[in-house]
Design a protein around this motif. Structure first.
Motif, PDB file in Angstrom:
ATOM      1  N   CYS A  64     -18.435   5.740  26.938  1.00  0.00           N
ATOM      2  CA  CYS A  64     -19.712   5.964  25.968  1.00  0.00           C
ATOM      3  C   CYS A  64     -18.946   6.256  24.658  1.00  0.00           C
ATOM      4  N   THR A  84     -32.731  -1.159  19.655  1.00  0.00           N
ATOM      5  CA  THR A  84     -31.583  -1.013  20.315  1.00  0.00           C
ATOM      6  C   THR A  84     -31.963  -1.329  22.036  1.00  0.00           C
ATOM      7  N   PHE A  86     -30.430  -2.089  26.010  1.00  0.00           N
ATOM      8  CA  PHE A  86     -29.619  -2.235  27.024  1.00  0.00           C
ATOM      9  C   PHE A  86     -30.055  -3.180  28.148  1.00  0.00           C
ATOM     10  N   GLY A  88     -30.023  -4.020  32.140  1.00  0.00           N
ATOM     11  CA  GLY A  88     -29.546  -3.310  33.339  1.00  0.00           C
ATOM     12  C   GLY A  88     -30.519  -3.369  34.528  1.00  0.00           C
ATOM     13  N   GLN A  90     -32.003  -1.229  36.258  1.00  0.00           N
ATOM     14  CA  GLN A  90     -33.071  -0.044  36.149  1.00  0.00           C
ATOM     15  C   GLN A  90     -34.211  -0.335  35.199  1.00  0.00           C
ATOM     16  N   GLY A  91     -33.999  -1.488  34.376  1.00  0.00           N
ATOM     17  CA  GLY A  91     -34.681  -1.796  33.337  1.00  0.00           C
ATOM     18  C   GLY A  91     -36.097  -2.330  33.488  1.00  0.00           C
ATOM     19  N   GLY A 113     -23.445  -4.433  28.933  1.00  0.00           N
ATOM     20  CA  GLY A 113     -22.542  -3.833  29.944  1.00  0.00           C
ATOM     21  C   GLY A 113     -21.605  -4.772  30.545  1.00  0.00           C
ATOM     22  N   GLU A 120     -23.573   6.638  31.737  1.00  0.00           N
ATOM     23  CA  GLU A 120     -25.095   6.989  31.597  1.00  0.00           C
ATOM     24  C   GLU A 120     -25.517   7.714  30.307  1.00  0.00           C
ATOM     25  N   ARG A 121     -24.452   8.397  29.660  1.00  0.00           N
ATOM     26  CA  ARG A 121     -24.791   9.140  28.614  1.00  0.00           C
ATOM     27  C   ARG A 121     -25.162   8.109  27.169  1.00  0.00           C
ATOM     28  N   TYR A 123     -27.068   5.603  27.397  1.00  0.00           N
ATOM     29  CA  TYR A 123     -28.362   4.989  27.517  1.00  0.00           C
ATOM     30  C   TYR A 123     -29.359   5.887  26.468  1.00  0.00           C
ATOM     31  N   ALA A 126     -30.715   3.694  23.729  1.00  0.00           N
ATOM     32  CA  ALA A 126     -31.861   2.849  24.182  1.00  0.00           C
ATOM     33  C   ALA A 126     -33.133   3.008  23.496  1.00  0.00           C
ATOM     34  N   ILE A 129     -34.569  -0.540  28.006  1.00  0.00           N
ATOM     35  CA  ILE A 129     -33.946  -1.114  28.805  1.00  0.00           C
ATOM     36  C   ILE A 129     -34.436  -2.046  29.562  1.00  0.00           C
TER      37      ILE A 129
END
Length: 245
Positions: A64, A84, A86, A88, A90-91, A113, A120-121, A123, A126, A129
């Motif tokens: 991170c 911003t 990210f 992933g 989970q988005g 990524g 995790e930190r 994120y 973001a 996501i």
């Protein structure tokens, strides 16, 4: 619009961003693109961006610290903080509506990524996501290219034919109608007569019917949220009645 990416493999963007519409958008001055190398914000001689995961397990996790340091420097360079993104699993599922929403932004930053994931930190930085589908890719660079392409084509002035985006799949919630070009007959396969008729009203009706038919057959889930009028519902009722049971 200004789009920046932050990744450990910035060279992956060269081919995509240097060709076709992405290149033309930059030449027109509509798009300013920069691929940033995350390794520029590391502090060891090996320019390390990843480490073993706490708790054990296979693979490596992106650290991170360089992501935070890169973000802070990049954000300070512009008049406004970048929106911003990210990428992933989970988005939020990426859609055409989200492409339109992002195209209205002045500045986007994609954090890409790699390996087994990102600490995790990170994120916490973001604004959004996104997920491009329920499958696994080697890297976030690939996913971000998909999103960037979909977003840039929504920016006014990028497409040569400004009506082009309106006719594309998903613009109004439906799949696009079939397309044909010369020759009119190839290996016994003929272009539908209506497209050769010159009757634009009839062509428009045919295209709408085909769009509805294709969506009904291939992606019926889209009809639940599509922008449909009474005439569309009548066409769908007729199509459903004609379907084999």
């Amino acid at each position: 619009m200004k789009i920046e990416t932050l990744s450990t493999f910035p060279g992956m963007f060269d081919a995509v961003m240097g060709a076709s519409m992405m290149r033309i958008a930059q030449e027109k001055g509509i798009l300013e693109f920069t691929a940033r190398d995350l390794r520029d914000w590391t502090h060891d001689r090996h320019r390390t961006t990843d480490d073993d995961p706490y708790g054990g397990g296979q693979g490596l996790v992106m650290k991170c610290e360089p992501i935070f340091e890169a973000f802070e420097e990049i954000a300070s360079e512009g008049a406004s903080k970048p929106y911003t993104i990210f990428l992933g699993p989970q988005g939020e599922p990426f859609t055409d509506a989200l492409a339109i929403e992002l195209a209205a932004r002045d500045r986007l930053l994609f954090v890409c990524g790699h390996y087994e994931g990102i600490d995790e930190r990170a994120y916490a930085l973001a604004d959004k996501i996104l997920s491009v589908g329920d499958y696994v890719l080697t890297s976030g660079e690939l996913a971000s290219m998909v999103v960037i392409d979909a977003v840039v084509r929504k920016i006014e002035g990028v497409l040569g034919d400004e009506a082009g985006a309106i006719d594309e799949s998903f613009y109004d919630g439906l799949l696009e109608y079939p397309q044909y070009t010369r020759p009119a007959v190839y290996r016994g396969m003929e272009v539908p007569d209506v497209l050769l008729s010159g009757n634009h009203a009839a062509i428009d009706r045919w295209r709408r019917e085909q769009s509805l038919k294709r969506t009904l057959c291939l992606r019926p889930d889209l009809l639940e949220t599509a922008n449909l009028d009474a005439a569309d519902h009548a066409i769908l009722a007729s199509l459903k009645a004609a379907m084999p049971r």
